[in-house]
Design an enzyme around this catalytic site. Structure first.
Site, PDB file in Angstrom:
ATOM      1  N   GLU A  73       0.847  -1.184   0.000  1.00  0.00           N
ATOM      2  CA  GLU A  73       0.000   0.000   0.000  1.00  0.00           C
ATOM      3  C   GLU A  73       0.887   1.240   0.000  1.00  0.00           C
ATOM      4  OE1 GLU A  73      -3.341   0.393   2.500  1.00  0.00           O
ATOM      5  OE2 GLU A  73      -4.050  -1.646   2.162  1.00  0.00           O
ATOM      6  N   HIS A  93      -4.866   6.754  -1.114  1.00  0.00           N
ATOM      7  CA  HIS A  93      -4.008   5.582  -0.919  1.00  0.00           C
ATOM      8  C   HIS A  93      -4.428   4.441  -1.828  1.00  0.00           C
ATOM      9  CE1 HIS A  93      -7.170   4.417   1.931  1.00  0.00           C
ATOM     10  NE2 HIS A  93      -6.689   3.180   1.886  1.00  0.00           N
ATOM     11  N   HIS A 150      -4.859   0.229  -2.641  1.00  0.00           N
ATOM     12  CA  HIS A 150      -5.094  -1.158  -2.187  1.00  0.00           C
ATOM     13  C   HIS A 150      -4.599  -2.095  -3.286  1.00  0.00           C
ATOM     14  CE1 HIS A 150      -8.774   0.004   0.542  1.00  0.00           C
ATOM     15  NE2 HIS A 150      -7.617   0.428   1.034  1.00  0.00           N
ATOM     16  N   ASP A 183      -9.409   2.800   7.456  1.00  0.00           N
ATOM     17  CA  ASP A 183      -9.473   3.973   6.573  1.00  0.00           C
ATOM     18  C   ASP A 183     -10.504   4.970   7.088  1.00  0.00           C
ATOM     19  OD1 ASP A 183      -7.653   2.768   4.877  1.00  0.00           O
ATOM     20  OD2 ASP A 183      -9.172   2.009   3.494  1.00  0.00           O
TER      21      ASP A 183
HETATM   22 ZN   LIG Z   1      -7.347   1.447   2.708  1.00  0.00          ZN
END
Ligand SMILES: [Zn+2]
Length: 171
Positions: free
Chosen positions: A37, A100, A102, A113
């Protein structure tokens, strides 16, 4: 070909616009960090009606970020200087939210999150009353998808969806 991204809440109160160039920059960070990530912040401004966040740039992960396979915590190193320079030196750009990645998963927000975006939104040191969360999922080299949310202190988490543009965007 990456295109501009625009999504709105069904009520037309909240929107986000991300240019293809900024999206390309985020995707490149994902490609370079493929199995882990990654993420950063998004900066820009609000349109005159104050209902659409116009993202003009994004950061990569600050050096003190934690990047794991299914976890990302954004660090802070260097960000404040960057934000200051955007505000004072350039064109009054400011913090709008977070993005961000995944890897090889759907761009759905995890409970972590949601907690993080909530605490960012409640941090009064940021100028925006709402915080944008943008998530990229899948394989950045071939098939990726994305989703976006806004966290409002009054209303909580709202998903922004594509296809509601007709409501809303006027400078
Ligand atoms: Zn996330």
């Amino acid at each position: 070909m990456i295109q501009n991204y625009e999504a709105w809440s069904p009520c037309g109160r909240y929107g986000v616009r991300i240019s293809a160039q900024v999206l390309q920059k985020a995707i490149t960070f994902c490609k370079n960090n493929c199995a882990f990530e990654t993420g950063g912040i998004m900066v820009g401004y609000y349109n005159r009606r104050q209902n659409c966040a116009i993202v003009t740039d994004c950061s990569g992960p600050p050096r003190d970020s934690t990047c794991k396979r299914t976890f990302f915590r954004r660090g802070i190193k260097g960000l404040q200087q960057w934000i200051n320079s955007l505000w004072y030196v350039k064109e009054r750009r400011y913090y709008l939210g977070e993005w961000h990645f995944h890897p090889f998963a759907k761009p759905n927000p995890s409970s972590t999150d949601i907690c993080q975006i909530k605490s960012n939104a409640e941090d009064r040191s940021y100028k925006s009353p709402e915080v944008i969360m943008f998530i990229i999922g899948g394989d950045p080299k071939t098939k990726w998808s994305c989703s976006s949310f806004v966290y409002s202190r009054q209303v909580g988490l709202i998903e922004l969806v594509k296809g509601w543009e007709r409501n809303s965007f006027k400078n």
